[in-house]
Design a protein around this motif. Structure first.
Motif, PDB file in Angstrom:
ATOM      1  N   ILE A  23       0.823  -1.206   0.000  1.00  0.00           N
ATOM      2  CA  ILE A  23       0.000   0.000   0.000  1.00  0.00           C
ATOM      3  C   ILE A  23       0.860   1.261   0.000  1.00  0.00           C
ATOM      4  CG2 ILE A  23      -0.217   0.248   2.522  1.00  0.00           C
ATOM      5  CD1 ILE A  23      -3.173   0.996   2.024  1.00  0.00           C
ATOM      6  N   VAL A  24       2.100   1.154   0.453  1.00  0.00           N
ATOM      7  CA  VAL A  24       2.998   2.305   0.443  1.00  0.00           C
ATOM      8  C   VAL A  24       3.252   2.744  -0.999  1.00  0.00           C
ATOM      9  CG1 VAL A  24       5.341   3.098   0.949  1.00  0.00           C
ATOM     10  CG2 VAL A  24       4.077   1.739   2.641  1.00  0.00           C
ATOM     11  N   TYR A  25       3.506   1.783  -1.873  1.00  0.00           N
ATOM     12  CA  TYR A  25       3.740   2.133  -3.279  1.00  0.00           C
ATOM     13  C   TYR A  25       2.488   2.761  -3.883  1.00  0.00           C
ATOM     14  CZ  TYR A  25       5.661   1.904  -7.979  1.00  0.00           C
ATOM     15  OH  TYR A  25       6.138   2.240  -9.222  1.00  0.00           O
ATOM     16  N   GLN A  26       1.326   2.216  -3.542  1.00  0.00           N
ATOM     17  CA  GLN A  26       0.089   2.786  -4.060  1.00  0.00           C
ATOM     18  C   GLN A  26      -0.090   4.232  -3.612  1.00  0.00           C
ATOM     19  OE1 GLN A  26      -2.679  -0.298  -2.516  1.00  0.00           O
ATOM     20  NE2 GLN A  26      -3.124  -0.774  -4.668  1.00  0.00           N
ATOM     21  N   LYS A  27       0.170   4.486  -2.348  1.00  0.00           N
ATOM     22  CA  LYS A  27       0.007   5.848  -1.830  1.00  0.00           C
ATOM     23  C   LYS A  27       1.033   6.806  -2.452  1.00  0.00           C
ATOM     24  CE  LYS A  27      -3.364   5.265   1.262  1.00  0.00           C
ATOM     25  NZ  LYS A  27      -3.302   5.540   2.696  1.00  0.00           N
ATOM     26  N   ILE A  28       2.252   6.332  -2.660  1.00  0.00           N
ATOM     27  CA  ILE A  28       3.275   7.194  -3.253  1.00  0.00           C
ATOM     28  C   ILE A  28       2.915   7.539  -4.693  1.00  0.00           C
ATOM     29  CG2 ILE A  28       5.682   7.308  -4.000  1.00  0.00           C
ATOM     30  CD1 ILE A  28       5.263   7.766  -1.012  1.00  0.00           C
ATOM     31  N   VAL A  29       2.344   6.596  -5.436  1.00  0.00           N
ATOM     32  CA  VAL A  29       1.899   6.881  -6.802  1.00  0.00           C
ATOM     33  C   VAL A  29       0.824   7.954  -6.794  1.00  0.00           C
ATOM     34  CG1 VAL A  29       0.611   5.946  -8.771  1.00  0.00           C
ATOM     35  CG2 VAL A  29       2.527   4.660  -7.812  1.00  0.00           C
ATOM     36  N   VAL A  30      -0.158   7.815  -5.919  1.00  0.00           N
ATOM     37  CA  VAL A  30      -1.245   8.798  -5.847  1.00  0.00           C
ATOM     38  C   VAL A  30      -0.698  10.152  -5.408  1.00  0.00           C
ATOM     39  CG1 VAL A  30      -3.438   9.379  -4.738  1.00  0.00           C
ATOM     40  CG2 VAL A  30      -2.969   7.015  -5.419  1.00  0.00           C
ATOM     41  N   TRP A  31       0.202  10.151  -4.434  1.00  0.00           N
ATOM     42  CA  TRP A  31       0.811  11.395  -3.966  1.00  0.00           C
ATOM     43  C   TRP A  31       1.576  12.082  -5.104  1.00  0.00           C
ATOM     44  CZ3 TRP A  31       1.236  15.318  -0.831  1.00  0.00           C
ATOM     45  CH2 TRP A  31       2.437  16.024  -0.716  1.00  0.00           C
ATOM     46  N   THR A  32       2.315  11.297  -5.898  1.00  0.00           N
ATOM     47  CA  THR A  32       3.079  11.868  -6.997  1.00  0.00           C
ATOM     48  C   THR A  32       2.149  12.430  -8.063  1.00  0.00           C
ATOM     49  OG1 THR A  32       4.810  10.218  -6.567  1.00  0.00           O
ATOM     50  CG2 THR A  32       4.931  11.423  -8.643  1.00  0.00           C
ATOM     51  N   LEU A  33       1.085  11.707  -8.369  1.00  0.00           N
ATOM     52  CA  LEU A  33       0.097  12.214  -9.331  1.00  0.00           C
ATOM     53  C   LEU A  33      -0.477  13.547  -8.850  1.00  0.00           C
ATOM     54  CD1 LEU A  33      -2.695  10.143 -11.073  1.00  0.00           C
ATOM     55  CD2 LEU A  33      -3.192  12.381 -10.131  1.00  0.00           C
TER      56      LEU A  33
ATOM     57  N   ALA B 142      -0.548  15.658 -15.270  1.00  0.00           N
ATOM     58  CA  ALA B 142      -0.743  14.610 -14.259  1.00  0.00           C
ATOM     59  C   ALA B 142       0.076  13.368 -14.573  1.00  0.00           C
ATOM     60  CB  ALA B 142      -2.221  14.250 -14.168  1.00  0.00           C
ATOM     61  N   ARG B 143       0.756  13.366 -15.731  1.00  0.00           N
ATOM     62  CA  ARG B 143       1.483  12.196 -16.231  1.00  0.00           C
ATOM     63  C   ARG B 143       0.547  11.004 -16.289  1.00  0.00           C
ATOM     64  NH1 ARG B 143       6.878  13.291 -16.544  1.00  0.00           N
ATOM     65  NH2 ARG B 143       6.746  11.632 -18.104  1.00  0.00           N
ATOM     66  N   GLY B 144      -0.619  11.261 -16.917  1.00  0.00           N
ATOM     67  CA  GLY B 144      -1.653  10.242 -17.001  1.00  0.00           C
ATOM     68  C   GLY B 144      -1.198   8.990 -17.705  1.00  0.00           C
ATOM     69  N   GLU B 145      -0.260   9.133 -18.671  1.00  0.00           N
ATOM     70  CA  GLU B 145       0.213   7.950 -19.398  1.00  0.00           C
ATOM     71  C   GLU B 145       0.974   7.001 -18.485  1.00  0.00           C
ATOM     72  OE1 GLU B 145       4.003   9.989 -18.981  1.00  0.00           O
ATOM     73  OE2 GLU B 145       1.984  10.726 -19.365  1.00  0.00           O
ATOM     74  N   GLN B 146       1.479   7.493 -17.361  1.00  0.00           N
ATOM     75  CA  GLN B 146       2.204   6.644 -16.412  1.00  0.00           C
ATOM     76  C   GLN B 146       1.379   6.374 -15.160  1.00  0.00           C
ATOM     77  OE1 GLN B 146       6.101   8.088 -15.340  1.00  0.00           O
ATOM     78  NE2 GLN B 146       6.334   6.661 -13.660  1.00  0.00           N
ATOM     79  N   TYR B 147       0.966   7.423 -14.473  1.00  0.00           N
ATOM     80  CA  TYR B 147       0.267   7.223 -13.212  1.00  0.00           C
ATOM     81  C   TYR B 147      -1.182   6.797 -13.424  1.00  0.00           C
ATOM     82  CZ  TYR B 147       4.399   9.763 -11.726  1.00  0.00           C
ATOM     83  OH  TYR B 147       5.700  10.167 -11.530  1.00  0.00           O
ATOM     84  N   GLY B 148      -1.821   7.275 -14.492  1.00  0.00           N
ATOM     85  CA  GLY B 148      -3.168   6.811 -14.797  1.00  0.00           C
ATOM     86  C   GLY B 148      -3.172   5.332 -15.111  1.00  0.00           C
ATOM     87  N   LEU B 149      -2.199   4.882 -15.923  1.00  0.00           N
ATOM     88  CA  LEU B 149      -2.066   3.459 -16.214  1.00  0.00           C
ATOM     89  C   LEU B 149      -1.778   2.671 -14.951  1.00  0.00           C
ATOM     90  CD1 LEU B 149      -1.726   1.016 -18.095  1.00  0.00           C
ATOM     91  CD2 LEU B 149       0.644   1.757 -18.485  1.00  0.00           C
TER      92      LEU B 149
ATOM     93  N   LEU C  17     -10.872   8.571  -9.088  1.00  0.00           N
ATOM     94  CA  LEU C  17      -9.689   9.259  -9.601  1.00  0.00           C
ATOM     95  C   LEU C  17      -9.424   8.875 -11.048  1.00  0.00           C
ATOM     96  CD1 LEU C  17      -7.278  11.097  -9.314  1.00  0.00           C
ATOM     97  CD2 LEU C  17      -6.017   9.228  -8.216  1.00  0.00           C
ATOM     98  N   ALA C  18      -9.452   7.582 -11.343  1.00  0.00           N
ATOM     99  CA  ALA C  18      -9.176   7.136 -12.704  1.00  0.00           C
ATOM    100  C   ALA C  18     -10.214   7.688 -13.681  1.00  0.00           C
ATOM    101  CB  ALA C  18      -9.151   5.606 -12.763  1.00  0.00           C
ATOM    102  N   LEU C  19     -11.485   7.673 -13.292  1.00  0.00           N
ATOM    103  CA  LEU C  19     -12.547   8.130 -14.175  1.00  0.00           C
ATOM    104  C   LEU C  19     -12.503   9.647 -14.368  1.00  0.00           C
ATOM    105  CD1 LEU C  19     -15.028   7.400 -15.836  1.00  0.00           C
ATOM    106  CD2 LEU C  19     -16.423   7.627 -13.762  1.00  0.00           C
ATOM    107  N   SER C  20     -12.343  10.392 -13.289  1.00  0.00           N
ATOM    108  CA  SER C  20     -12.323  11.851 -13.407  1.00  0.00           C
ATOM    109  C   SER C  20     -11.100  12.319 -14.183  1.00  0.00           C
ATOM    110  CB  SER C  20     -12.357  12.507 -12.018  1.00  0.00           C
ATOM    111  OG  SER C  20     -11.242  12.116 -11.225  1.00  0.00           O
ATOM    112  N   LEU C  21      -9.958  11.633 -14.026  1.00  0.00           N
ATOM    113  CA  LEU C  21      -8.761  11.994 -14.781  1.00  0.00           C
ATOM    114  C   LEU C  21      -8.964  11.736 -16.273  1.00  0.00           C
ATOM    115  CD1 LEU C  21      -5.827  12.977 -14.764  1.00  0.00           C
ATOM    116  CD2 LEU C  21      -5.114  10.601 -14.383  1.00  0.00           C
ATOM    117  N   ALA C  22      -9.616  10.610 -16.602  1.00  0.00           N
ATOM    118  CA  ALA C  22      -9.879  10.296 -18.005  1.00  0.00           C
ATOM    119  C   ALA C  22     -10.840  11.313 -18.620  1.00  0.00           C
ATOM    120  CB  ALA C  22     -10.446   8.890 -18.124  1.00  0.00           C
ATOM    121  N   LEU C  23     -11.904  11.644 -17.916  1.00  0.00           N
ATOM    122  CA  LEU C  23     -12.868  12.625 -18.431  1.00  0.00           C
ATOM    123  C   LEU C  23     -12.227  13.996 -18.576  1.00  0.00           C
ATOM    124  CD1 LEU C  23     -16.083  11.632 -16.422  1.00  0.00           C
ATOM    125  CD2 LEU C  23     -15.601  11.220 -18.846  1.00  0.00           C
ATOM    126  N   LEU C  24     -11.435  14.372 -17.606  1.00  0.00           N
ATOM    127  CA  LEU C  24     -10.750  15.657 -17.682  1.00  0.00           C
ATOM    128  C   LEU C  24      -9.780  15.682 -18.855  1.00  0.00           C
ATOM    129  CD1 LEU C  24     -10.195  18.438 -16.461  1.00  0.00           C
ATOM    130  CD2 LEU C  24      -8.534  17.367 -14.937  1.00  0.00           C
TER     131      LEU C  24
END
Length: 589
Positions: free
Chosen positions: A82-92, A206-213, A188-195
């Motif tokens: 979960i640490v990696y997951q949180k760091i990804v979201v924090w970086t996004l 947001a570096r969607g191509e990396q963090y969104g994926l 988050l994934a849906l709102s980022l895609a719509l935006l």
């Protein structure tokens, strides 16, 4: 270089302003070779503090997760999934607010150094939908309350995820905390895609191509998730390496190292060029450094992917950490500093702690298909047809092979950008004038143009000036990054953010007369062709000319297109893209 004052070239400003444009570029390019941008030391301290804030902020929000522990005990919980997951979201979140890439003085943001989130929370600012004709309900270039709400939803969803507890799931026995419940990733994934469908600028920021994926990869079972995350990282490294298989990259290496605040020995910097100060093409030293970096990005990730721990993994990890620290030490324009910190953490987490999980254990056909599309198909398309795909999802990082542009404002008309366009901050020129006065502001803006001229595509832009303008000296020339940064609130080397689409949006608001604003645009080089497409467009009347320049003609010339090397052959085409004739452009035509 002073701590609070920039290191500027030492010459008479009045005499310098009297020179033709290309001769104004020459001393600034020569000054860059020894001094870089000349950034004050305090600016580098600001960037270092920002990195510290990113690291401590990420640790703080992650430590707040129930079941982990305080920051002081990070050694006992940093390997929890979960640490990696949180760091990804924090970086996004860090990036989509504008604090990461494209922030601060090295991207022509001075006061304030970060304004992206202010810009995107303000109705009436310019937005650029990626496919307005194909995707319903996305047309228009004016940010609405709905767009602001979508952006706020992205921020709120990211914060909500950072505050989310873990849920029990199939994770290794030594990890007791668990993972974020997949359903929580949906907002988050849906709102980022719509935006992103409404505004590609924010999606790219947001570096969607990396963090969104990566958010999508988090939805799969633990083992598949780790494998997927490893493949994402390897694809990013290999994509970057592949994009550097060109004649542009040695130029980038020389220019980056010249800008490094840690490299202070001038004779070393001179060795990066063939014959400083008269020949600023990259030397064999720069070529060797460039090719060495490319080999590292190919070979070391492969070793990490195939090894399962031990001395081999440790050695490979050490090399990749040093590799990314070196990139950070050069403070490249665009300053992807936190992004490199994230790469270091990802390497240690995925290939260090979870080295024993091999790619052969991947079970999910759906994940495999998703990764094939995003990590193979999109980059292949982006390298073959660069006009269709941003260099970010195409994974063409640092390669020097970017779409670029020069915006040419007939003197006095640049003020229309302030008079008619809603922005959260002033244009870079206004910020510089407030800090240093008009003369030094113009000198620093020219320094940015000199930086561009030192790249191969900069030679093309300079060589096309006489085809675009009746009198170059009657115009103020601005890099497209300068325009995009002010009008869109963010810029990061993406030339598709300052092409015809932005020009149309600017013209809709400003109403330039014919000849008041002309833009020279050069597209990236396709991987399989040694040429780059260019267009010359007038804001009022449309496209004037298009054609191709050959890469071999760019790499042999100096940034200032010297008198004895001034011809730049072009192959112009008419509106139906049929060849017209091979012609030559000269610096004094």
């Amino acid at each position: 270089m002073g701590f609070i004052t920039p290191n500027l070239a030492d010459f008479d400003l009045k005499e310098w302003r009297s020179r033709p444009y290309l001769q104004r570029i020459r001393p600034l390019a020569q000054h860059w070779a020894e001094n870089g941008f000349g950034t004050p030391g305090a600016v580098y301290v600001l960037y270092l503090l920002k990195i510290v804030g990113y690291v401590l902020g990420g640790l703080a929000v992650t430590a707040a997760t129930p079941g982990l522990g305080p920051i002081g005990d990070v050694a006992s919980w940093w390997t929890e999934p979960i640490v990696y997951q949180k760091i990804v979201v924090w970086t996004l979140l860090f990036e989509v607010l504008g604090f990461g890439c494209g922030s601060g003085p090295l991207t022509l943001r001075f006061v304030p150094p970060v304004s992206a989130f202010l810009h995107w929370l303000r109705p009436g600012t310019v937005r650029l939908p990626p496919w307005p004709r194909q995707v319903p309900l996305t047309r228009g270039t004016r940010r609405t309350v709905f767009d602001v709400a979508l952006y706020a939803t992205v921020i709120t969803s990211a914060v909500w995820l950072l505050l989310s507890p873990a849920t029990s799931g199939p994770v290794p026995r030594e990890n007791a905390v668990g993972l974020i419940e997949p359903v929580r990733l949906v907002p988050l994934a849906l709102s980022l895609a719509l935006l992103g469908l409404r505004d590609k600028t924010v999606f790219l920021a947001a570096r969607g191509e990396q963090y969104g994926l990566t958010l999508l990869v988090f939805c799969f079972p633990f083992t598949d998730m780790i494998i997927g995350l490893k493949l994402v990282m390897v694809a990013l490294w290999w994509g970057a390496a592949t994009s550097k298989l060109n004649r542009h990259f040695p130029f980038v290496v020389a220019i980056m190292i010249s800008n490094s605040p840690l490299q202070r020995v001038k004779w070393v910097k001179r060795k990066l060029y063939r014959d400083y100060p008269d020949d600023l093409r990259p030397s064999k030293v720069s070529g060797f450094a460039a090719h060495t970096g490319t080999v590292i990005e190919y070979v070391v990730p492969l070793v990490l992917l195939l090894s399962d721990g031990g001395v081999t993994t440790t050695a490979a990890l050490t090399l990749m950490v040093v590799f990314h620290l070196h990139i950070m030490s050069t403070f490249p324009m665009g300053v992807p500093l936190e992004w490199n910190v994230f790469f270091i953490f990802s390497a240690l987490f995925l290939f260090g702690h979870y080295a024993q999980i091999g790619v052969s254990s991947l079970d999910s056909p759906l994940l495999a298909a998703l990764l094939l599309v995003c990590l193979v198909a999109v980059p292949v398309l982006g390298n073959a047809k660069p006009h269709l795909v941003s260099f970010l999802p195409a994974m063409r990082y640092y390669a020097g092979n970017w779409a670029t542009s020069t915006w040419c404002f007939r003197r006095g008309t640049e003020e229309k950008l302030n008079a008619h366009i809603t922005k959260a901050a002033g244009m870079a020129k206004d910020q510089l004038v407030a800090l240093y006065g008009a003369d030094l502001a113009e000198l620093m803006l020219h320094k940015g143009m000199a930086w561009r001229s030192m790249h191969t595509h900069g030679r093309a832009l300079n060589g096309l000036l006489s085809r675009a303008l009746d009198d170059t000296e009657a115009y103020d020339l601005r890099d497209g990054e300068y325009v995009a940064g002010g009008v869109l609130g963010w810029n990061f080397g993406e030339g598709h953010l300052h092409n015809e689409q932005l020009l149309d949006a600017v013209q809709e608001r400003c109403g330039f007369e014919e000849g008041e604003l002309r833009v020279i645009m050069v597209e990236s080089q396709p991987l399989h062709r040694q040429r780059q497409h260019y267009r010359i467009v007038d804001a009022a009347t449309g496209r004037i000319e298009e054609g191709y320049v050959d890469v071999r003609d760019m790499v042999t010339r100096q940034p200032w297109l010297a008198d004895d090397d001034a011809s730049i052959p072009v192959r112009a085409v008419d509106g139906s893209a049929r060849p017209v004739a091979a012609q030559a452009v000269t610096a004094h035509e």
